[in-house]
Design a protein around this motif. Structure first.
Motif, PDB file in Angstrom:
ATOM      1  N   THR A 265       5.654 -18.271 -18.753  1.00 45.29           N
ATOM      2  CA  THR A 265       4.613 -18.634 -19.715  1.00 45.29           C
ATOM      3  C   THR A 265       5.101 -19.797 -20.574  1.00 45.29           C
ATOM      4  OG1 THR A 265       3.837 -16.367 -19.798  1.00 45.29           O
ATOM      5  CG2 THR A 265       3.126 -17.800 -21.590  1.00 45.29           C
ATOM      6  N   VAL A 266       4.313 -20.859 -20.575  1.00 36.88           N
ATOM      7  CA  VAL A 266       4.634 -22.003 -21.430  1.00 36.88           C
ATOM      8  C   VAL A 266       3.767 -21.860 -22.680  1.00 36.88           C
ATOM      9  CG1 VAL A 266       4.869 -24.502 -21.553  1.00 36.88           C
ATOM     10  CG2 VAL A 266       4.913 -23.361 -19.325  1.00 36.88           C
ATOM     11  N   ILE A 267       4.438 -21.818 -23.836  1.00 34.32           N
ATOM     12  CA  ILE A 267       3.734 -21.506 -25.087  1.00 34.32           C
ATOM     13  C   ILE A 267       3.458 -22.777 -25.897  1.00 34.32           C
ATOM     14  CG2 ILE A 267       3.965 -20.258 -27.287  1.00 34.32           C
ATOM     15  CD1 ILE A 267       5.643 -18.222 -25.648  1.00 34.32           C
ATOM     16  N   ASN A 268       2.268 -22.790 -26.514  1.00 32.93           N
ATOM     17  CA  ASN A 268       1.855 -23.933 -27.334  1.00 32.93           C
ATOM     18  C   ASN A 268       1.858 -25.263 -26.570  1.00 32.93           C
ATOM     19  OD1 ASN A 268       1.551 -22.136 -29.368  1.00 32.93           O
ATOM     20  ND2 ASN A 268       2.889 -23.206 -30.833  1.00 32.93           N
ATOM     21  N   ARG A 311      10.214 -14.431  -7.287  1.00 33.26           N
ATOM     22  CA  ARG A 311      11.363 -14.185  -8.150  1.00 33.26           C
ATOM     23  C   ARG A 311      12.585 -14.970  -7.676  1.00 33.26           C
ATOM     24  NH1 ARG A 311      12.292  -8.012  -8.810  1.00 33.26           N
ATOM     25  NH2 ARG A 311      10.124  -8.095  -9.474  1.00 33.26           N
ATOM     26  N   SER A 312      12.677 -15.107  -6.360  1.00 31.39           N
ATOM     27  CA  SER A 312      13.820 -15.830  -5.792  1.00 31.39           C
ATOM     28  C   SER A 312      13.767 -17.329  -6.115  1.00 31.39           C
ATOM     29  CB  SER A 312      13.865 -15.605  -4.281  1.00 31.39           C
ATOM     30  OG  SER A 312      12.569 -15.673  -3.728  1.00 31.39           O
ATOM     31  N   ASP A 313      12.612 -17.806  -6.601  1.00 27.35           N
ATOM     32  CA  ASP A 313      12.497 -19.232  -6.970  1.00 27.35           C
ATOM     33  C   ASP A 313      12.605 -19.449  -8.474  1.00 27.35           C
ATOM     34  OD1 ASP A 313      12.150 -20.312  -4.463  1.00 27.35           O
ATOM     35  OD2 ASP A 313       9.958 -20.198  -4.504  1.00 27.35           O
ATOM     36  N   LEU A 314      12.784 -18.363  -9.261  1.00 28.14           N
ATOM     37  CA  LEU A 314      12.657 -18.487 -10.715  1.00 28.14           C
ATOM     38  C   LEU A 314      13.665 -19.465 -11.326  1.00 28.14           C
ATOM     39  CD1 LEU A 314      11.310 -17.635 -13.369  1.00 28.14           C
ATOM     40  CD2 LEU A 314      12.878 -15.701 -13.488  1.00 28.14           C
ATOM     41  N   VAL A 315      14.926 -19.343 -10.926  1.00 24.14           N
ATOM     42  CA  VAL A 315      15.961 -20.185 -11.538  1.00 24.14           C
ATOM     43  C   VAL A 315      15.660 -21.662 -11.269  1.00 24.14           C
ATOM     44  CG1 VAL A 315      18.417 -20.748 -11.500  1.00 24.14           C
ATOM     45  CG2 VAL A 315      17.677 -18.351 -11.444  1.00 24.14           C
ATOM     46  N   LYS A 316      15.332 -21.934 -10.006  1.00 22.95           N
ATOM     47  CA  LYS A 316      15.012 -23.304  -9.619  1.00 22.95           C
ATOM     48  C   LYS A 316      13.770 -23.797 -10.376  1.00 22.95           C
ATOM     49  CE  LYS A 316      14.302 -25.835  -5.271  1.00 22.95           C
ATOM     50  NZ  LYS A 316      13.914 -25.558  -3.874  1.00 22.95           N
ATOM     51  N   ALA A 317      12.767 -22.937 -10.490  1.00 21.86           N
ATOM     52  CA  ALA A 317      11.526 -23.316 -11.167  1.00 21.86           C
ATOM     53  C   ALA A 317      11.808 -23.640 -12.634  1.00 21.86           C
ATOM     54  CB  ALA A 317      10.496 -22.198 -11.053  1.00 21.86           C
ATOM     55  N   MET A 318      12.625 -22.814 -13.282  1.00 13.88           N
ATOM     56  CA  MET A 318      12.913 -23.052 -14.701  1.00 13.88           C
ATOM     57  C   MET A 318      13.691 -24.351 -14.894  1.00 13.88           C
ATOM     58  SD  MET A 318      11.445 -21.047 -16.673  1.00 13.88           S
ATOM     59  CE  MET A 318      12.332 -21.178 -18.221  1.00 13.88           C
ATOM     60  N   SER A 319      14.568 -24.659 -13.956  1.00 16.54           N
ATOM     61  CA  SER A 319      15.335 -25.900 -14.101  1.00 16.54           C
ATOM     62  C   SER A 319      14.406 -27.114 -14.011  1.00 16.54           C
ATOM     63  CB  SER A 319      16.456 -25.975 -13.053  1.00 16.54           C
ATOM     64  OG  SER A 319      15.895 -26.287 -11.802  1.00 16.54           O
ATOM     65  N   ILE A 320      13.254 -26.932 -13.395  1.00 17.83           N
ATOM     66  CA  ILE A 320      12.284 -28.026 -13.302  1.00 17.83           C
ATOM     67  C   ILE A 320      11.342 -28.015 -14.502  1.00 17.83           C
ATOM     68  CG2 ILE A 320      10.282 -28.830 -11.970  1.00 17.83           C
ATOM     69  CD1 ILE A 320      11.853 -27.719  -9.478  1.00 17.83           C
ATOM     70  N   LYS A 326       9.703 -30.146 -22.727  1.00 18.40           N
ATOM     71  CA  LYS A 326      10.107 -31.037 -23.823  1.00 18.40           C
ATOM     72  C   LYS A 326       9.265 -32.298 -23.803  1.00 18.40           C
ATOM     73  CE  LYS A 326      14.761 -29.441 -24.585  1.00 18.40           C
ATOM     74  NZ  LYS A 326      15.508 -29.152 -23.332  1.00 18.40           N
ATOM     75  N   SER A 327       9.108 -32.859 -22.599  1.00 21.99           N
ATOM     76  CA  SER A 327       8.429 -34.155 -22.536  1.00 21.99           C
ATOM     77  C   SER A 327       6.940 -34.044 -22.879  1.00 21.99           C
ATOM     78  CB  SER A 327       8.637 -34.798 -21.166  1.00 21.99           C
ATOM     79  OG  SER A 327       7.853 -34.123 -20.218  1.00 21.99           O
ATOM     80  N   ILE A 328       6.317 -32.885 -22.651  1.00 25.31           N
ATOM     81  CA  ILE A 328       4.887 -32.779 -22.990  1.00 25.31           C
ATOM     82  C   ILE A 328       4.663 -32.202 -24.383  1.00 25.31           C
ATOM     83  CG2 ILE A 328       4.077 -32.591 -20.595  1.00 25.31           C
ATOM     84  CD1 ILE A 328       3.852 -29.582 -20.979  1.00 25.31           C
ATOM     85  N   GLY A 329       5.724 -31.842 -25.061  1.00 22.96           N
ATOM     86  CA  GLY A 329       5.604 -31.374 -26.442  1.00 22.96           C
ATOM     87  C   GLY A 329       5.160 -29.929 -26.580  1.00 22.96           C
ATOM     88  N   ALA A 330       5.396 -29.093 -25.549  1.00 28.95           N
ATOM     89  CA  ALA A 330       5.105 -27.668 -25.685  1.00 28.95           C
ATOM     90  C   ALA A 330       6.237 -27.010 -26.468  1.00 28.95           C
ATOM     91  CB  ALA A 330       4.959 -27.025 -24.319  1.00 28.95           C
ATOM     92  N   LYS A 331       5.977 -25.766 -26.917  1.00 26.99           N
ATOM     93  CA  LYS A 331       6.948 -25.157 -27.818  1.00 26.99           C
ATOM     94  C   LYS A 331       8.135 -24.567 -27.065  1.00 26.99           C
ATOM     95  CE  LYS A 331       6.840 -22.162 -31.868  1.00 26.99           C
ATOM     96  NZ  LYS A 331       5.991 -21.129 -32.481  1.00 26.99           N
ATOM     97  N   ARG A 332       7.841 -23.611 -26.205  1.00 24.23           N
ATOM     98  CA  ARG A 332       8.930 -22.991 -25.455  1.00 24.23           C
ATOM     99  C   ARG A 332       8.366 -22.272 -24.245  1.00 24.23           C
ATOM    100  NH1 ARG A 332       9.565 -17.393 -27.222  1.00 24.23           N
ATOM    101  NH2 ARG A 332       7.801 -17.019 -28.614  1.00 24.23           N
ATOM    102  N   CYS A 333       9.256 -21.613 -23.528  1.00 27.81           N
ATOM    103  CA  CYS A 333       8.901 -21.027 -22.257  1.00 27.81           C
ATOM    104  C   CYS A 333       9.508 -19.627 -22.193  1.00 27.81           C
ATOM    105  CB  CYS A 333       9.576 -21.913 -21.221  1.00 27.81           C
ATOM    106  SG  CYS A 333       8.808 -21.928 -19.687  1.00 27.81           S
TER     107      CYS A 333
END
Ligand code: ASP
Ligand code: MG
Length: 405
Positions: A265-268, A311-320, A326-333
């Motif tokens: 979930t990407v917040i804000n 679930r097996s893609d989560l780490v890779k997905a988060m690294s992306i 940050k670049s789109i100015g969202a709050k956190r994940c």
């Protein structure tokens, strides 16, 4: 004389006794007067072992070399099966995927079949041979060996059956067919005599491990009937084919569950054009498939965006995703990797109101919280806590009266 394609999975050829017993089954089909093309998977967990071996010598094995290595698993089972058949007095020959005419693109580890040129197979059949083909592999135009993705031997079998215009593609495995739900979770689960391609594709894509979704898709595309049956018994199995028969009264046909689910979930998130593309394009480029996507209606141009990945893609997905946030100015994940999907599938649910409500009530009565919901025309999926999967599947099986499928 019918041309039949059979496929035996890894557990059916796991050791020499099982290979000999598969040889006897093939011999029986041959005695009945059929021409036979047989696709095999690697013995037991061979493919996993080969991957482990590669990882022991390299952190990131070269993808071409890895595919070449993995293709050897199926060479072992196919050649041993020919030897077993010959010792029973039958003429047989083994072929690699390339020799069998399976040409693929060059995306190693998940190659797509571009075309099948079955000339060599036809010539061997003409000579009276039973043809044993190594599953899960093909060759590129440059003769490099590729593999079709884990579980890809099913796809090999259906592709060959389609190109040879076989009467049927028989997939022999360690289960007796397609059930209304996983019999390990629901003791009342019943075996289906028939199921349509679309329904099977939804079940396979949403967690039923019986058949590779790509194989089902190919079957539907070429209208190739696929029989799923046990290699350890003579029970009749399930036929995947164009139309489920008139006898089928139940509009819901089966339940699938998948525990390989994580939620991000990407917040804000600022709500303006281009944000979804900024998040999902880099994920697509990295070959991460995103399933459920939910975006809230925004308040004051700020919204939340939730989606799921394997679930097996989560780490890779988060690294992306993290640098993008940050670049789109969202709050956190925030992430959750203790989730699962349960799905109810049936073509009869189209245009019939009430199925979704019935599903939600059944889950509510078990005190199961639904986190996300997605649907297709013939499927309703709820994302719930992984530790409630068994309760959910049992409750749904009852609520939809699947025991009388
Ligand atoms: N041997 C391969 C795997 O384990 C292909 C298959 O079994 O279909 O994924
Ligand atoms: Mg296997």
């Amino acid at each position: 004389m019918a041309l039949i394609v059979q496929k035996y999975g890894g557990s059916s050829v796991a050791d020499s006794e099982k290979i000999k017993s598969v040889a006897r089954r093939i011999a029986r089909a041959k005695d009945e007067g059929n021409q036979l093309v047989v696709v095999v998977s690697a013995m037991g967990d061979t493919t996993d072992e080969l991957i482990r071996m590669a990882q022991q010598v390299s952190e990131q094995p070269d993808e071409r070399e890895l595919d070449m290595l993995l293709s050897t698993g199926e060479l072992i089972s196919s050649t041993l099966l020919v030897m077993a058949l010959e010792s029973l007095g039958y003429k047989a020959v083994s072929l690699t995927g390339g020799q069998a005419g399976i040409q693929t693109d060059s995306s190693y580890s998940q190659a797509r079949i571009l075309r099948v040129d079955p000339q060599r197979i036809l010539a061997e059949l003409e000579k009276g041979n039973i043809v044993i083909v190594a599953g899960f592999q093909g060759v590129t135009q440059d003769m490099d060996i590729t593999t079709l993705g884990r579980g890809g031997s099913d796809t090999t079998a259906v592709a060959l059956a389609a190109s040879l215009n076989a009467e049927v593609c028989q997939i022999y495995t360690d289960v007796e067919g397609v059930y209304t739900a996983d019999p390990r979770l629901v003791s009342e689960a019943t075996k289906l005599k028939e199921i349509g391609y679309e329904e099977m594709l939804e079940l396979a894509s949403y967690g039923a491990k019986i058949l590779h979704p790509r194989a089902v898709e190919l079957g539907g595309l070429y209208d190739m009937p696929i029989l799923v049956a046990s290699s350890f018994s003579d029970s009749p199995g399930t036929l995947i084919c164009k139309e489920a028969s008139m006898e089928v009264r139940n509009k819901a046909r089966g339940i699938a569950q998948d525990t390989n689910v994580a939620k991000i979930t990407v917040i804000n998130v600022p709500d303006h054009p281009g944000i979804a593309a900024a998040i999902f394009e880099p994920l697509a480029k990295a070959n991460i498939s995103v399933d459920t996507i939910v975006q809230n209606a925004s308040i004051e141009n700020i919204t939340d965006l939730t989606f799921t990945v394997a679930r097996s893609d989560l780490v890779k997905a988060m690294s992306i995703v993290e640098p993008v946030i940050k670049s789109i100015g969202a709050k956190r994940c925030v992430t959750d990797s203790t989730l699962a999907k349960v799905s109810i599938v049936g073509t009869g649910m189209q245009n019939t109101p009430g199925y979704a409500a019935r599903m939600f009530r059944a889950l509510y009565e078990q005190g199961i919280n639904i986190q996300l919901i997605t649907t297709s025309e013939i499927r309703i999926t709820c994302i719930i806590a992984e530790d409630r999967v068994k309760d959910a599947v049992q409750a749904l099986h009852k609520a939809f009266e699947l025991e009388i499928a």
